[in-house]
Design an enzyme around this catalytic site. Sequence first.
Site, PDB file in Angstrom:
ATOM      1  N   ARG A 104     -11.362  -4.835   8.075  1.00 39.28           N
ATOM      2  CA  ARG A 104     -10.718  -3.516   8.090  1.00 39.28           C
ATOM      3  C   ARG A 104     -10.704  -2.898   9.479  1.00 39.28           C
ATOM      4  NH1 ARG A 104     -13.531  -3.863   3.376  1.00 39.28           N
ATOM      5  NH2 ARG A 104     -12.403  -3.456   1.431  1.00 39.28           N
ATOM      6  N   ASP A 179       1.892   0.399  -1.347  1.00 37.95           N
ATOM      7  CA  ASP A 179       1.988   1.324  -0.220  1.00 37.95           C
ATOM      8  C   ASP A 179       3.071   0.806   0.723  1.00 37.95           C
ATOM      9  OD1 ASP A 179       0.731  -0.684   1.499  1.00 37.95           O
ATOM     10  OD2 ASP A 179      -1.158  -0.076   0.591  1.00 37.95           O
ATOM     11  N   LYS A 202       1.897   6.302  -0.902  1.00 36.32           N
ATOM     12  CA  LYS A 202       0.449   6.525  -1.025  1.00 36.32           C
ATOM     13  C   LYS A 202      -0.044   7.410   0.109  1.00 36.32           C
ATOM     14  CE  LYS A 202      -2.690   3.377   0.122  1.00 36.32           C
ATOM     15  NZ  LYS A 202      -3.517   2.161   0.103  1.00 36.32           N
TER      16      LYS A 202
END
Length: 322
Positions: A104, A179, A202
């Site tokens: 991430r 998304d 989103k």
Amino acid sequence: MKRIETAMYDQLSLLSGRANPALAREIAGYLGVEMAAVAIGDFPDGELSIRLEQNIRGRDVFIVQPTSPPVNDHLMELLILIDACKRASAERITCVIPYFGYARQDRKDAGRVPITSKLVANLITKAGADRVLTVDLHAAQIQGFFDVPVDHLYAAPVIDQYFQSLELDPEQIVVMSPDEGSIKRALQHVDKLGGSLVIIDKRRANAMETKQANLIGGPIEGKTVFIFDDMIATAGSICGAARVAKQHGASNVFVTATHGVLCGPAPERLAEAPISEIVVTNSIALKPEQQLPNLKTITIAPLLGEAIRRIHRNESVSYLFA
């Protein structure tokens, strides 16, 4: 499972850490080779104890170890396995990392934060890895963080093949992107499965919560909706998208991801969401408490096994990237 019949694996050694030994055994079955013997244990203070129990000098070694939860334990185990193989004089070490954790933080998007993906890539390289084989990185640019070759495979063909076996009417299929960032992935599935594309708008409230604001495209009333993502972690986004689909009249909702991380409240959220079937691959070994009645796991062992076969024989792997 198809088994490769060949006598060209005399110098190949396949071994596994404790993260996903079942997947490693499936890959070994595809290749028709025996798993290399490795003794892995823990010292009383929690330190890892690892010993290779057979000779790998001069061999082409493939280590199967996703860095899945508990991420730090599995990552450290991988690093020690690499070092053990290096010191045992392996000719080449390829890390087969079906799921790459710490993906991430792949950029500096705020002040005073690390780029952890690059740090982990450095650790794997410095430990002695000569090559990395992985599946569906959370961000494709992470390939560039490694100073060794990276073969980045995609599980989409395996997943699409499963859904094609259901023989659904393409006119009744809607592929939903959870998304804006997943539109490209969703379009690739539309090309294979047919149907139309819709997009969820989103909005992220904070690091733990998201809000599904609007549906772009449609209509989806009475249709079968497929929601594709690279991973399901806490399942907040994917369950929110499933509820939006149902609110707009979808008859069935299928949710799928390559990596079923399913951490924190994910099992409870998925159990309560209006989802017909959840499909994940076996890139991550699921615990008993993560199993759900409507959860189906499909294998990527043949995909990884074929890539390993081609890497070992110095053949092209590029067609597997499609």
